[in-house]
Design a protein around this motif. Structure first.
Motif, PDB file in Angstrom:
ATOM      1  N   LYS A 154      45.168  39.064  25.473  1.00 19.56           N
ATOM      2  CA  LYS A 154      45.142  39.659  26.627  1.00 19.56           C
ATOM      3  C   LYS A 154      44.580  41.165  25.586  1.00 19.56           C
ATOM      4  CE  LYS A 154      46.747  37.959  30.495  1.00 19.56           C
ATOM      5  NZ  LYS A 154      47.840  37.860  31.653  1.00 19.56           N
ATOM      6  N   GLU A 155      45.917  41.416  24.598  1.00 19.11           N
ATOM      7  CA  GLU A 155      46.635  42.138  23.336  1.00 19.11           C
ATOM      8  C   GLU A 155      44.677  43.131  23.203  1.00 19.11           C
ATOM      9  OE1 GLU A 155      49.622  41.629  21.015  1.00 19.11           O
ATOM     10  OE2 GLU A 155      51.332  41.542  22.931  1.00 19.11           O
ATOM     11  N   ARG A 156      44.314  41.884  22.492  1.00 22.48           N
ATOM     12  CA  ARG A 156      43.369  41.625  21.240  1.00 22.48           C
ATOM     13  C   ARG A 156      41.903  42.385  22.365  1.00 22.48           C
ATOM     14  NH1 ARG A 156      41.339  43.271  17.851  1.00 22.48           N
ATOM     15  NH2 ARG A 156      40.031  41.647  17.428  1.00 22.48           N
ATOM     16  N   GLY A 157      41.731  41.888  23.518  1.00 18.63           N
ATOM     17  CA  GLY A 157      41.343  42.195  24.734  1.00 18.63           C
ATOM     18  C   GLY A 157      41.420  43.622  24.696  1.00 18.63           C
ATOM     19  N   ARG A 158      42.138  43.746  24.582  1.00 21.52           N
ATOM     20  CA  ARG A 158      41.957  45.871  24.890  1.00 21.52           C
ATOM     21  C   ARG A 158      42.165  46.780  23.860  1.00 21.52           C
ATOM     22  NH1 ARG A 158      46.444  44.191  28.485  1.00 21.52           N
ATOM     23  NH2 ARG A 158      48.060  43.916  26.312  1.00 21.52           N
TER      24      ARG A 158
ATOM     25  N   ASP B 163      34.953  39.085  19.605  1.00 18.97           N
ATOM     26  CA  ASP B 163      35.175  38.403  18.446  1.00 18.97           C
ATOM     27  C   ASP B 163      37.049  37.619  18.629  1.00 18.97           C
ATOM     28  OD1 ASP B 163      35.517  38.804  15.142  1.00 18.97           O
ATOM     29  OD2 ASP B 163      37.226  40.111  15.854  1.00 18.97           O
ATOM     30  N   ASP B 164      37.697  37.732  17.912  1.00 13.85           N
ATOM     31  CA  ASP B 164      39.194  36.846  18.094  1.00 13.85           C
ATOM     32  C   ASP B 164      40.309  37.110  19.488  1.00 13.85           C
ATOM     33  OD1 ASP B 164      40.160  39.322  17.577  1.00 13.85           O
ATOM     34  OD2 ASP B 164      41.214  37.831  15.711  1.00 13.85           O
ATOM     35  N   ALA B 165      39.152  37.909  20.721  1.00  8.84           N
ATOM     36  CA  ALA B 165      39.970  37.993  21.311  1.00  8.84           C
ATOM     37  C   ALA B 165      39.413  37.029  22.795  1.00  8.84           C
ATOM     38  CB  ALA B 165      39.184  38.999  22.269  1.00  8.84           C
ATOM     39  N   ALA B 166      38.975  36.342  22.715  1.00  8.36           N
ATOM     40  CA  ALA B 166      38.105  34.994  23.465  1.00  8.36           C
ATOM     41  C   ALA B 166      38.907  33.203  22.644  1.00  8.36           C
ATOM     42  CB  ALA B 166      37.275  34.580  23.866  1.00  8.36           C
ATOM     43  N   LEU B 167      38.920  32.715  23.821  1.00 10.62           N
ATOM     44  CA  LEU B 167      38.714  30.679  22.779  1.00 10.62           C
ATOM     45  C   LEU B 167      36.963  30.649  23.045  1.00 10.62           C
ATOM     46  CD1 LEU B 167      42.092  29.608  24.922  1.00 10.62           C
ATOM     47  CD2 LEU B 167      41.029  30.791  22.035  1.00 10.62           C
TER      48      LEU B 167
ATOM     49  N   LEU C 197      35.504  49.785  21.375  1.00  4.82           N
ATOM     50  CA  LEU C 197      34.385  49.706  20.070  1.00  4.82           C
ATOM     51  C   LEU C 197      33.176  49.963  21.397  1.00  4.82           C
ATOM     52  CD1 LEU C 197      34.918  46.973  17.799  1.00  4.82           C
ATOM     53  CD2 LEU C 197      35.084  48.981  17.491  1.00  4.82           C
ATOM     54  N   PHE C 198      33.649  49.929  22.607  1.00  9.61           N
ATOM     55  CA  PHE C 198      33.037  49.780  23.964  1.00  9.61           C
ATOM     56  C   PHE C 198      33.224  50.871  24.953  1.00  9.61           C
ATOM     57  CE2 PHE C 198      33.074  45.405  22.211  1.00  9.61           C
ATOM     58  CZ  PHE C 198      31.739  44.951  21.488  1.00  9.61           C
ATOM     59  N   ASP C 199      31.997  51.692  24.817  1.00  6.73           N
ATOM     60  CA  ASP C 199      32.128  53.254  25.559  1.00  6.73           C
ATOM     61  C   ASP C 199      31.011  53.621  26.118  1.00  6.73           C
ATOM     62  OD1 ASP C 199      34.096  55.217  26.293  1.00  6.73           O
ATOM     63  OD2 ASP C 199      32.874  56.049  25.461  1.00  6.73           O
ATOM     64  N   TRP C 200      30.503  54.202  27.180  1.00 10.82           N
ATOM     65  CA  TRP C 200      29.929  54.251  27.583  1.00 10.82           C
ATOM     66  C   TRP C 200      29.023  55.559  27.428  1.00 10.82           C
ATOM     67  CZ3 TRP C 200      26.222  50.848  29.296  1.00 10.82           C
ATOM     68  CH2 TRP C 200      26.172  49.847  29.828  1.00 10.82           C
ATOM     69  N   ARG C 201      30.192  56.628  27.525  1.00 11.53           N
ATOM     70  CA  ARG C 201      30.008  57.519  26.560  1.00 11.53           C
ATOM     71  C   ARG C 201      29.830  57.891  25.334  1.00 11.53           C
ATOM     72  NH1 ARG C 201      27.919  62.545  26.957  1.00 11.53           N
ATOM     73  NH2 ARG C 201      28.702  64.224  26.102  1.00 11.53           N
TER      74      ARG C 201
ATOM     75  N   GLY D 131      29.613  50.243  27.784  1.00 10.50           N
ATOM     76  CA  GLY D 131      30.737  50.579  27.232  1.00 10.50           C
ATOM     77  C   GLY D 131      31.104  49.548  28.393  1.00 10.50           C
ATOM     78  N   THR D 132      32.707  50.107  28.905  1.00 11.48           N
ATOM     79  CA  THR D 132      33.543  49.706  29.382  1.00 11.48           C
ATOM     80  C   THR D 132      33.781  49.762  30.683  1.00 11.48           C
ATOM     81  OG1 THR D 132      34.848  49.516  27.864  1.00 11.48           O
ATOM     82  CG2 THR D 132      36.129  48.800  30.187  1.00 11.48           C
ATOM     83  N   SER D 133      33.021  49.697  32.363  1.00  9.10           N
ATOM     84  CA  SER D 133      32.904  50.016  33.238  1.00  9.10           C
ATOM     85  C   SER D 133      34.681  49.238  34.132  1.00  9.10           C
ATOM     86  CB  SER D 133      31.875  48.806  34.445  1.00  9.10           C
ATOM     87  OG  SER D 133      31.299  49.041  33.732  1.00  9.10           O
ATOM     88  N   PHE D 134      34.719  49.756  35.274  1.00 14.60           N
ATOM     89  CA  PHE D 134      35.482  49.508  36.049  1.00 14.60           C
ATOM     90  C   PHE D 134      37.258  50.486  34.899  1.00 14.60           C
ATOM     91  CE2 PHE D 134      35.248  44.639  37.113  1.00 14.60           C
ATOM     92  CZ  PHE D 134      34.121  45.391  37.789  1.00 14.60           C
ATOM     93  N   LYS D 135      36.554  51.809  34.493  1.00 11.03           N
ATOM     94  CA  LYS D 135      38.416  52.551  33.882  1.00 11.03           C
ATOM     95  C   LYS D 135      38.915  52.808  34.737  1.00 11.03           C
ATOM     96  CE  LYS D 135      36.551  53.779  29.597  1.00 11.03           C
ATOM     97  NZ  LYS D 135      35.773  54.593  28.652  1.00 11.03           N
ATOM     98  N   ASP D 136      38.199  54.011  35.870  1.00 10.60           N
ATOM     99  CA  ASP D 136      39.080  54.507  37.392  1.00 10.60           C
ATOM    100  C   ASP D 136      39.825  53.581  38.595  1.00 10.60           C
ATOM    101  OD1 ASP D 136      39.527  56.546  35.326  1.00 10.60           O
ATOM    102  OD2 ASP D 136      37.623  57.161  35.490  1.00 10.60           O
ATOM    103  N   LEU D 137      38.819  52.545  38.185  1.00 11.35           N
ATOM    104  CA  LEU D 137      39.028  52.245  39.534  1.00 11.35           C
ATOM    105  C   LEU D 137      39.277  51.258  39.721  1.00 11.35           C
ATOM    106  CD1 LEU D 137      36.748  50.518  41.174  1.00 11.35           C
ATOM    107  CD2 LEU D 137      36.447  48.745  40.406  1.00 11.35           C
ATOM    108  N   VAL D 138      40.809  51.156  40.860  1.00 14.27           N
ATOM    109  CA  VAL D 138      41.642  50.688  41.743  1.00 14.27           C
ATOM    110  C   VAL D 138      41.417  49.589  42.396  1.00 14.27           C
ATOM    111  CG1 VAL D 138      43.275  51.146  43.485  1.00 14.27           C
ATOM    112  CG2 VAL D 138      42.901  53.106  41.874  1.00 14.27           C
ATOM    113  N   PRO D 139      42.129  48.301  42.416  1.00 19.00           N
ATOM    114  CA  PRO D 139      41.927  47.038  42.513  1.00 19.00           C
ATOM    115  C   PRO D 139      42.532  46.602  44.029  1.00 19.00           C
ATOM    116  CG  PRO D 139      43.656  46.319  41.218  1.00 19.00           C
ATOM    117  CD  PRO D 139      42.770  48.382  41.018  1.00 19.00           C
ATOM    118  N   GLU D 140      41.302  45.823  44.743  1.00 18.90           N
ATOM    119  CA  GLU D 140      41.243  45.394  46.130  1.00 18.90           C
ATOM    120  C   GLU D 140      41.547  44.282  45.834  1.00 18.90           C
ATOM    121  OE1 GLU D 140      38.878  45.232  50.097  1.00 18.90           O
ATOM    122  OE2 GLU D 140      37.953  46.393  48.643  1.00 18.90           O
ATOM    123  N   ASP D 141      43.058  43.911  45.941  1.00 21.25           N
ATOM    124  CA  ASP D 141      43.181  42.342  46.607  1.00 21.25           C
ATOM    125  C   ASP D 141      42.813  41.726  47.885  1.00 21.25           C
ATOM    126  OD1 ASP D 141      44.559  42.921  44.117  1.00 21.25           O
ATOM    127  OD2 ASP D 141      46.566  43.492  44.639  1.00 21.25           O
TER     128      ASP D 141
END
Length: 365
Positions: A338-342, A306-310, A347-351, A177-187
């Motif tokens: 970036k749009e295709r990545g989102r 898929d087509d979300a990367a080079l 398709l990938f969800d830990w639940r 699944g996807t991690s970092f869903k509710d994470l706040v970035p720390e610069d």
């Protein structure tokens, strides 16, 4: 349903893909599934303080002094003894080992099914990088477990290719699944312009060939650097980088999840040059952060991205430099990636992963 997870990876891995995989599943199981982690001394950051997972008081530890491997090894042996005790004495419905050691087969209750997750077939494809014992124990788990979880169709295909005797019905594919869903970035004080590399760098990870093949582009783009999240550079790595004229362009650092998210968000691109992965969790992390992704055209990467990367051909400097140059120069392409990545993230969800695994458990219990 009570599921017992043994000590193996949580005992020694501070952070990493395998323990993140289990920790995310623990957080997403339904109330009907009770995960129990069997150990006494915990080194892992993902389950630190999660008292609900333990059947006893667990002591967190992490050592940074030289010579720590001796103490880590000693505590690992203590944890093994606790797991051996729990496998014999605890009540549970399913046993799910966290790595490939097979110590439990001769002591577990015969009516308790074993589920094993095969994260990849790297040990079998690159045997020179691993001990024969690990390969033999993993093979035994694959053959003697009651069910196998493969983390991608590519991993399932490789299991059946290497061990064609295995019944395909014994293998279920359950994605990460996807991690970092509710994470706040720390610069942090990141370089002004950089490519991001995440994880270990040796062997099949293909890091040094990646830097070598990037050199022609780095010579043209003088302000472009490489940030590696992971262990500090080894003396041998520093020597090799110096010989390439790239030592001053490569930085290695540790990062928290919040810092890692920020690094993805500010990178020109995330580059994953690995020759083989079972899934490639950092690909989803990059998608989550809106970071352009450049991948080796190998193993599972097209299945996941898929087509979300080079993609570039491993070992081909021109192919790599062309893909990275597109990320540096074509902002419209980056925006579409970036749009295709989102979109791919849906398709990938830990639940979903946890529910699928619970169905496997229920079919065996």
């Amino acid at each position: 349903m009570r599921v017992l997870y043994d000590y193996q990876k949580f005992s020694t891995q501070r952070a990493g893909g395998i323990t993140r995989y289990f920790a995310e599943l623990f957080r997403n199981f339904s109330p009907e599934t009770e995960p129990v982690v069997s150990l006494k001394f915990n080194r892992n950051m993902y389950i630190s303080g999660e008292d609900r997972l333990f059947v006893r008081n667990v002591v967190d530890y992490d050592f940074s002094f030289r010579g720590r491997k001796i103490l880590v090894s000693a505590l690992d042996r203590v944890n093994k003894a606790y797991s051996e005790h729990d496998i014999v004495c605890q009540e549970y419905d399913i046993l799910h080992p966290t790595y490939y050691g097979c110590y439990f087969f001769d002591m577990k209750r015969p009516d308790r099914p074993v589920v094993v997750t095969v994260h990849d077939m790297i040990q079998e494809i690159f045997p020179s990088d691993f001990s024969r014992r690990v390969i033999a124990e993993k093979k035994r788990q694959i053959f003697e477990s009651d069910h196998i979880i493969a983390v991608s169709q590519n991993t399932r295909k490789d299991i059946l290719s290497i061990y064609p005797e295995i019944d395909p019905a014994k293998i279920s594919v359950i994605y990460h699944g996807t991690s970092f869903k509710d994470l706040v970035p720390e610069d942090g004080p990141w370089p002004s312009r950089y490519l991001l590399y995440v994880g270990r760098r040796g062997g099949y990870k293909n890091f040094m060939p990646f830097v070598r093949n990037l050199k022609p582009l780095a010579d043209k783009v003088k302000d472009l650097s490489i940030v590696c999240v992971g262990d500090a550079l080894l003396p041998s790595e520093k020597k090799a980088l110096a010989e390439m004229g790239m030592l001053g362009r490569v930085t290695a650092m540790k990062a928290s999840d919040a810092q890692l998210l920020s690094l993805y968000m500010h990178a020109e691109a995330f580059v994953f040059p690995s020759l083989y992965e079972g899934f490639g969790l950092p690909v989803l992390e990059a998608f989550r952060a809106g970071c352009p992704v450049v991948l080796a055209d190998a193993s599972c990467f097209q299945e996941v991205a898929d087509d979300a990367a080079l993609y570039f051909t491993p070992g081909d400097a021109e192919s790599l430099c062309e893909a990275v140059s597109l990320c540096l120069e074509n902002k419209y392409l980056c925006m579409k990636m970036k749009e295709r990545g989102r979109e791919r993230l849906r398709l990938f969800d830990w639940r979903k992963s946890a529910l699928a695994l619970e169905k496997v458990y229920a079919s065996l219990a």
